[in-house]
Design an enzyme around this catalytic site. Sequence first.
Site, PDB file in Angstrom:
ATOM      1  N   ARG A  51       0.858  -1.200   0.000  1.00  0.00           N
ATOM      2  CA  ARG A  51       0.000   0.000   0.000  1.00  0.00           C
ATOM      3  C   ARG A  51       0.887   1.241   0.000  1.00  0.00           C
ATOM      4  O   ARG A  51       0.626   2.218  -0.673  1.00  0.00           O
ATOM      5  CB  ARG A  51      -0.955   0.006   1.206  1.00  0.00           C
ATOM      6  CG  ARG A  51      -1.731   1.306   1.325  1.00  0.00           C
ATOM      7  CD  ARG A  51      -2.935   1.288   2.259  1.00  0.00           C
ATOM      8  NE  ARG A  51      -2.822   0.410   3.383  1.00  0.00           N
ATOM      9  CZ  ARG A  51      -2.013   0.596   4.449  1.00  0.00           C
ATOM     10  NH1 ARG A  51      -1.274   1.689   4.517  1.00  0.00           N
ATOM     11  NH2 ARG A  51      -1.963  -0.282   5.419  1.00  0.00           N
ATOM     12  N   TYR A 104     -16.837  16.419 -15.713  1.00  0.00           N
ATOM     13  CA  TYR A 104     -17.103  14.982 -15.670  1.00  0.00           C
ATOM     14  C   TYR A 104     -18.177  14.715 -14.599  1.00  0.00           C
ATOM     15  O   TYR A 104     -18.072  15.202 -13.471  1.00  0.00           O
ATOM     16  CB  TYR A 104     -15.810  14.235 -15.343  1.00  0.00           C
ATOM     17  CG  TYR A 104     -16.000  12.752 -15.202  1.00  0.00           C
ATOM     18  CD1 TYR A 104     -16.299  11.973 -16.312  1.00  0.00           C
ATOM     19  CD2 TYR A 104     -15.896  12.130 -13.968  1.00  0.00           C
ATOM     20  CE1 TYR A 104     -16.485  10.608 -16.184  1.00  0.00           C
ATOM     21  CE2 TYR A 104     -16.082  10.766 -13.835  1.00  0.00           C
ATOM     22  CZ  TYR A 104     -16.376  10.008 -14.949  1.00  0.00           C
ATOM     23  OH  TYR A 104     -16.557   8.658 -14.815  1.00  0.00           O
ATOM     24  N   ASP A 176      -7.859  18.703 -14.716  1.00  0.00           N
ATOM     25  CA  ASP A 176      -8.111  17.309 -15.081  1.00  0.00           C
ATOM     26  C   ASP A 176      -7.754  17.189 -16.561  1.00  0.00           C
ATOM     27  O   ASP A 176      -8.448  17.708 -17.424  1.00  0.00           O
ATOM     28  CB  ASP A 176      -9.583  16.973 -14.808  1.00  0.00           C
ATOM     29  CG  ASP A 176      -9.957  15.542 -15.202  1.00  0.00           C
ATOM     30  OD1 ASP A 176      -9.254  14.947 -16.041  1.00  0.00           O
ATOM     31  OD2 ASP A 176     -10.975  15.049 -14.691  1.00  0.00           O
ATOM     32  N   LYS A 201      -8.436   6.165 -19.382  1.00  0.00           N
ATOM     33  CA  LYS A 201      -8.803   6.640 -20.713  1.00  0.00           C
ATOM     34  C   LYS A 201      -7.590   6.573 -21.652  1.00  0.00           C
ATOM     35  O   LYS A 201      -7.096   5.494 -21.903  1.00  0.00           O
ATOM     36  CB  LYS A 201      -9.405   8.041 -20.594  1.00  0.00           C
ATOM     37  CG  LYS A 201     -10.410   8.199 -19.425  1.00  0.00           C
ATOM     38  CD  LYS A 201     -11.651   7.355 -19.593  1.00  0.00           C
ATOM     39  CE  LYS A 201     -12.542   7.297 -18.342  1.00  0.00           C
ATOM     40  NZ  LYS A 201     -12.883   8.549 -17.711  1.00  0.00           N
TER      41      LYS A 201
HETATM   42  C1  LIG Z   1     -13.380   8.984 -16.496  1.00  0.00           C
HETATM   43  C2  LIG Z   1     -13.057  10.347 -16.023  1.00  0.00           C
HETATM   44  C3  LIG Z   1     -12.832  10.612 -14.672  1.00  0.00           C
HETATM   45  C4  LIG Z   1     -12.964   9.554 -13.598  1.00  0.00           C
HETATM   46  O1  LIG Z   1     -12.039   8.540 -13.727  1.00  0.00           O
HETATM   47  P1  LIG Z   1     -12.282   7.018 -13.272  1.00  0.00           P
HETATM   48  O2  LIG Z   1     -11.017   6.365 -13.660  1.00  0.00           O
HETATM   49  O3  LIG Z   1     -13.489   6.527 -13.994  1.00  0.00           O
HETATM   50  O4  LIG Z   1     -12.521   7.068 -11.791  1.00  0.00           O
HETATM   51  C5  LIG Z   1     -12.487  11.899 -14.299  1.00  0.00           C
HETATM   52  N1  LIG Z   1     -12.399  12.886 -15.212  1.00  0.00           N
HETATM   53  C6  LIG Z   1     -12.639  12.674 -16.519  1.00  0.00           C
HETATM   54  C7  LIG Z   1     -12.522  13.810 -17.471  1.00  0.00           C
HETATM   55  C8  LIG Z   1     -12.969  11.409 -16.972  1.00  0.00           C
HETATM   56  O5  LIG Z   1     -13.223  11.212 -18.268  1.00  0.00           O
END
Ligand SMILES: *Cc1c(COP(=O)(O)O)cnc(C)c1O
Length: 396
Positions: A51, A104, A176, A201
């Site tokens: 961890r 998001y 982000d 992604k």
């Molecule tokens: C998918 C996504 C998230 C969240 O990520 P997870 O891996 O699904 O927890 C946050 N911001 C954006 C822009 C995303 O596309």
Amino acid sequence: MPHSDDRFSTLAIHSGQGADPATGATVVPIYATSTYTQAAPGIHRGFEYSRTGNPTRTALQECLAALEGAEACAAFSSGLAATSATLSAHLKPGDEVVAAADLYGGTYRLLERVFKPWGLVTRYADDASPAALAQLVGAKTRLLWVETPTNPLLRIIDIAAVAEVAHRAGALLVVDNTFASPYLQQPLRLGADLVVHSTTKYLGGHSDVVGGAVAGRRTLMEPIYFHQNAVGAVPGPFDAWLTLRGIKTLAVRMERHSANAEHLAAWLKLHDSVERVYYPGLPEHSGHEIARRQMRSFGGMISVRVRGGRTAALRFLTSTRLFSLAESLGGVESLISHPATMTHASIPPDVRAQRGIDDGLVRLSVGIEDVADLQADLAAALAAAAHRFNETNKAA
Ligand SMILES: *Cc1c(COP(=O)(O)O)cnc(C)c1O
């Protein structure tokens, strides 16, 4: 080992990924271990418990830090875990956050249903301009949160200008960077303080692993490392390895995602069944000039509003052969989704309508297949949607 002035793909393939010190393995091994044998109490090789630290995860963190031009990076079990750690490490109850509204859905849900009861107040700017964000900044604002391009309307936010707004108020700017990936855009170099990713992604890139990360300068990362260990939302070594494997090809994938999307956006714009195309690569897009300045190219995400509203949109997205009807984005395979009922269903309908996420909106994550096949697939699905729309109108 890479030099700090090596270029993007070299860093992606080599950073954090020297030969394994124990065996010489050229590819970073999956260290499937929860604990590490010590020579004497406290005498170890930098790892005690997985961890707290795991060599596969360390390799991923070093690689991501290099790609974002950051001093340090912490990897998490999901993008939302990374977001949550960033917020709890740098904020306390009573603090305020200013966010661009086009966000998001899961981030909005986290802010409103987890952090609001905890005592955090978030103000949302409907238009994503630096002036609109600046207007919401008050004495208690500690952090500005933006995504760019935004989801699902693909608006562009001027990172350098918003960084100035944040810093004038003594607040942090967090970007982000999931939609752009570090290949297309490096927010820290534009003045952001922290950059957050859903590595699920484009970074992972193959729709086979969920993960997240935060990167920035060391002083801001220290409290985030504390949360990573204290709260424990860490990625397992296999997840870290899959993500690292995906990252090696990020540059070539992003080139193809962008080229395919640019082609499809230009074609969709002229299509009779399409009312509007949202893509920052189109010259008429309101953020096009800023996107040209702060991004290397315009990415693989397109949203379209189809003629015929909800009925036509639903018919369109259930008529494709290659585009899979699925949430998520950024994988090699093309996906199609309906934000109003899928990714953004957690936003109340009135708030959604106010933000322009209407029922006719369809979001495409353009993959790296052959673009002619993707175009033919969309053409057939749009024809199916238009046919149904005309039939319905005739009947009425
Ligand atoms: C998918 C996504 C998230 C969240 O990520 P997870 O891996 O699904 O927890 C946050 N911001 C954006 C822009 C995303 O596309």
